[in-house]
Design an enzyme around this catalytic site. Structure first.
Site, PDB file in Angstrom:
ATOM      1  N   GLY A  70       0.812  -1.211   0.000  1.00  0.00           N
ATOM      2  CA  GLY A  70       0.000   0.000   0.000  1.00  0.00           C
ATOM      3  C   GLY A  70       0.845   1.260   0.000  1.00  0.00           C
ATOM      4  O   GLY A  70       0.533   2.244  -0.693  1.00  0.00           O
ATOM      5  N   SER A  71       1.923   1.254   0.767  1.00  0.00           N
ATOM      6  CA  SER A  71       2.760   2.463   0.859  1.00  0.00           C
ATOM      7  C   SER A  71       3.336   2.825  -0.503  1.00  0.00           C
ATOM      8  O   SER A  71       3.295   3.989  -0.922  1.00  0.00           O
ATOM      9  CB  SER A  71       3.902   2.246   1.862  1.00  0.00           C
ATOM     10  OG  SER A  71       3.381   1.963   3.137  1.00  0.00           O
ATOM     11  N   ASN A 151      -7.875   3.758   8.558  1.00  0.00           N
ATOM     12  CA  ASN A 151      -7.299   2.578   9.210  1.00  0.00           C
ATOM     13  C   ASN A 151      -7.425   2.602  10.720  1.00  0.00           C
ATOM     14  O   ASN A 151      -7.350   1.570  11.362  1.00  0.00           O
ATOM     15  CB  ASN A 151      -5.834   2.408   8.801  1.00  0.00           C
ATOM     16  CG  ASN A 151      -5.041   3.683   8.904  1.00  0.00           C
ATOM     17  OD1 ASN A 151      -5.406   4.698   8.310  1.00  0.00           O
ATOM     18  ND2 ASN A 151      -3.980   3.661   9.658  1.00  0.00           N
ATOM     19  N   GLN A 179      -7.736  -0.197   3.344  1.00  0.00           N
ATOM     20  CA  GLN A 179      -8.646  -0.804   4.323  1.00  0.00           C
ATOM     21  C   GLN A 179      -9.977  -1.232   3.701  1.00  0.00           C
ATOM     22  O   GLN A 179     -10.769  -1.915   4.353  1.00  0.00           O
ATOM     23  CB  GLN A 179      -8.919   0.176   5.479  1.00  0.00           C
ATOM     24  CG  GLN A 179      -7.709   0.460   6.353  1.00  0.00           C
ATOM     25  CD  GLN A 179      -7.322  -0.721   7.236  1.00  0.00           C
ATOM     26  OE1 GLN A 179      -8.135  -1.566   7.599  1.00  0.00           O
ATOM     27  NE2 GLN A 179      -6.048  -0.785   7.598  1.00  0.00           N
ATOM     28  N   SER A 199      -3.412  -3.191  -0.650  1.00  0.00           N
ATOM     29  CA  SER A 199      -2.348  -4.005  -0.058  1.00  0.00           C
ATOM     30  C   SER A 199      -2.908  -5.359   0.361  1.00  0.00           C
ATOM     31  O   SER A 199      -3.929  -5.422   1.052  1.00  0.00           O
ATOM     32  CB  SER A 199      -1.787  -3.269   1.160  1.00  0.00           C
ATOM     33  OG  SER A 199      -0.812  -4.059   1.784  1.00  0.00           O
ATOM     34  N   HIS A 201      -1.967  -7.687   2.459  1.00  0.00           N
ATOM     35  CA  HIS A 201      -1.971  -8.207   3.837  1.00  0.00           C
ATOM     36  C   HIS A 201      -3.099  -7.659   4.696  1.00  0.00           C
ATOM     37  O   HIS A 201      -3.251  -8.033   5.848  1.00  0.00           O
ATOM     38  CB  HIS A 201      -0.595  -8.030   4.499  1.00  0.00           C
ATOM     39  CG  HIS A 201      -0.257  -6.644   4.961  1.00  0.00           C
ATOM     40  ND1 HIS A 201      -0.397  -6.267   6.273  1.00  0.00           N
ATOM     41  CD2 HIS A 201       0.234  -5.565   4.313  1.00  0.00           C
ATOM     42  CE1 HIS A 201       0.009  -5.006   6.396  1.00  0.00           C
ATOM     43  NE2 HIS A 201       0.393  -4.563   5.217  1.00  0.00           N
ATOM     44  N   THR A 237      12.195  -7.989 -10.805  1.00  0.00           N
ATOM     45  CA  THR A 237      11.546  -9.259 -11.131  1.00  0.00           C
ATOM     46  C   THR A 237      10.272  -9.412 -10.303  1.00  0.00           C
ATOM     47  O   THR A 237      10.276  -9.180  -9.096  1.00  0.00           O
ATOM     48  CB  THR A 237      12.516 -10.425 -10.852  1.00  0.00           C
ATOM     49  OG1 THR A 237      13.703 -10.181 -11.599  1.00  0.00           O
ATOM     50  CG2 THR A 237      11.918 -11.760 -11.256  1.00  0.00           C
ATOM     51  N   CYS A 324       1.893   2.185  13.083  1.00  0.00           N
ATOM     52  CA  CYS A 324       3.027   3.015  12.690  1.00  0.00           C
ATOM     53  C   CYS A 324       3.375   4.039  13.771  1.00  0.00           C
ATOM     54  O   CYS A 324       4.504   4.460  13.887  1.00  0.00           O
ATOM     55  CB  CYS A 324       2.714   3.757  11.407  1.00  0.00           C
ATOM     56  SG  CYS A 324       1.836   2.756  10.237  1.00  0.00           S
TER      57      CYS A 324
HETATM   58  C1  LIG Z   1      -1.690  -0.652   5.950  1.00  0.00           C
HETATM   59  C2  LIG Z   1      -2.032   0.607   5.255  1.00  0.00           C
HETATM   60  C3  LIG Z   1      -1.144   1.188   4.332  1.00  0.00           C
HETATM   61  C4  LIG Z   1       0.230   0.639   4.076  1.00  0.00           C
HETATM   62  O1  LIG Z   1       0.189  -0.569   3.384  1.00  0.00           O
HETATM   63  P1  LIG Z   1       1.522  -1.482   3.374  1.00  0.00           P
HETATM   64  O2  LIG Z   1       1.198  -2.589   2.429  1.00  0.00           O
HETATM   65  O3  LIG Z   1       1.706  -1.957   4.772  1.00  0.00           O
HETATM   66  O4  LIG Z   1       2.623  -0.612   2.890  1.00  0.00           O
HETATM   67  C5  LIG Z   1      -1.547   2.334   3.675  1.00  0.00           C
HETATM   68  N1  LIG Z   1      -2.747   2.875   3.897  1.00  0.00           N
HETATM   69  C6  LIG Z   1      -3.626   2.349   4.766  1.00  0.00           C
HETATM   70  C7  LIG Z   1      -4.964   2.978   4.941  1.00  0.00           C
HETATM   71  C8  LIG Z   1      -3.294   1.202   5.486  1.00  0.00           C
HETATM   72  O5  LIG Z   1      -4.164   0.692   6.339  1.00  0.00           O
END
Ligand SMILES: *Cc1c(COP(=O)(O)O)cnc(C)c1O
Length: 395
Positions: A70-71, A151, A179, A199, A201, A237, A324
């Site tokens: 996500g970042s 989040n 989210q 993202s 995860h 890759t 964070c």
């Molecule tokens: C977790 C999160 C991110 C970051 O995602 P990563 O895959 O951990 O870099 C960005 N924005 C929101 C709203 C998140 O909850």
């Protein structure tokens, strides 16, 4: 009992995601850029995953770029829109005060490069007012970036409405939907979304993989120089195994979305009701326009950190502020943005329940949070001053 109630920080990797990964690691380990069939099979896996992911949000496969999460997707989306704007002499960006740091820190970096930005108020309920977005638009605005769902406090923005305003003014609209993807129904075309970050995860996929949707015609700026992977927009890759896992996790999340949301929101509301009975407590964010799994409270007179440690002793994994910011003494910028004062913001608790939460676990959470809050207050000097009238209650 062990209850994982920190799904907004990360989720357990699903069986379907793990099973999608294994063949990519053991058998189909070729490099998708290689011309022999082992490589081409890996390429096929990658493209099948891209098609599945695109379909899950109403996009075209060519509009999906894989990222490390996500970042990275947030960074790339915002930088790309900024570069497009700059070419037209437009260097103003609109966002909100309670975005993820991947957005806020990118904006701060761009400010040093000559851009300016306006952060919209999210009000006490954690929601942007569309008319305030419209009022903030200037002739030199090149991008609006507003998160889909927060989040920390789980509030869901009126994305389609915000997207329509941007479209009317011909301004690019990006949303950090990390989210929301896999949890809420999304259709990028119907909701006028030009760019979207996701993202894996956060919906039972592995960490370190995500994607950026960018509407056809939007030229992405590459953050990483190197090979021509991802149409030259993201060198390196491809992480075939994790991409396959992400697609499997998303497919499953979308298939079960309605059922999961109904189950989770019923237990979310039960926990909210149970915790609201704690004196001098307050729910953070709108009670209705929130993610099905999000519960976020402030309790006056206690420290969030102590609350987390004691809940951990009782088998409950929760969070205070975002993952964070914990570890720093600053209260959450999200809670400050909705108008919580410092002292109260310190006593916050986020429970982000998962789709496997049971009624019994919900009861256990309510009972234990109540007990721990009462216990911490029993020897809190702040609470004593509040009780004696030496200081005023806020909540
Ligand atoms: C977790 C999160 C991110 C970051 O995602 P990563 O895959 O951990 O870099 C960005 N924005 C929101 C709203 C998140 O909850």
């Amino acid at each position: 009992m062990m209850i994982y109630a920190d799904n907004a920080a990360t989720t357990k990797v699903s069986r379907a995601a793990i099973e999608a990964m294994i063949p990519c690691l053991e058998e189909q380990y070729g490099n998708p850029s290689s011309l022999y069939s082992l490589g081409q099979r890996a390429k096929e896996i990658l493209e099948e995953a891209r098609a599945k992911i695109a379909a899950a949000i109403g996009a075209e496969p060519a509009e999906i770029t894989f990222t490390s999460g996500g970042s990275e997707a947030d960074n790339q989306a915002i930088r790309s829109a900024a570069m497009i704007g700059k070419k037209k002499g437009k260097t103003h960006i609109i966002s909100t005060a309670f975005e993820h740091h991947a957005v806020l820190h990118t904006l701060a970096a761009l400010e040093k490069e000559g851009f300016t930005y306006t952060l919209l108020d999210v009000h006490e309920d954690g929601l942007v007012r569309p008319e305030e977005l419209e009022a903030a638009i200037r002739d030199d605005t090149c991008l609006v970036t507003i998160m889909y769902a927060n989040n920390e406090i789980g509030t869901i923005q009126p994305i389609a409405e915000l997207g329509a305003i941007c479209k009317k003014h011909s301004i690019l609209f990006h949303t950090d939907a990390v989210q929301a993807v896999g949890h809420l129904p999304i259709n990028v075309k119907e909701q006028n979304i030009d760019m979207l970050s996701s993202s894996a995860h956060k919906y039972h996929g592995p960490k370190g993989i995500g994607f950026l949707y960018a509407r056809k015609g939007i030229r992405l700026t590459n953050l990483i120089e190197g090979g021509a992977q991802e149409r030259g927009k993201r060198a390196g890759t491809e992480n075939v195994a994790e991409v396959a896992a992400m697609a499997a996790a998303l497919e499953e999340a979308v298939a079960n979305m309605d059922r999961n949301a109904a189950h989770m929101s019923a237990l979310r509301d039960k926990i909210i009701k149970g915790l609201s009975e704690i004196p001098h407590s307050a729910l953070n964010g709108d009670a209705v326009k929130r993610l099905p799994g999000n519960i976020n409270f402030c309790f006056e007179g206690i420290e969030g950190e102590s609350l987390l440690l004691l809940l951990d002793d009782r088998g409950i994994c929760a969070s205070s502020g975002s993952a964070c910011t914990s570890g720093s003494l600053d209260p959450s910028h999200v809670l400050l943005a909705i108008g919580r004062v410092h002292d109260v913001a310190h006593g916050s608790l986020r429970l982000s329940i998962g789709d496997d939460i049971t009624e019994e676990q919900a009861d256990y959470i309510i009972k234990n949070v109540r007990e721990v809050v009462e216990y911490l207050r029993s020897f809190s000097p702040v609470w004593r001053d509040l009780m004696s009238g030496k200081t005023q209650f806020i909540l």
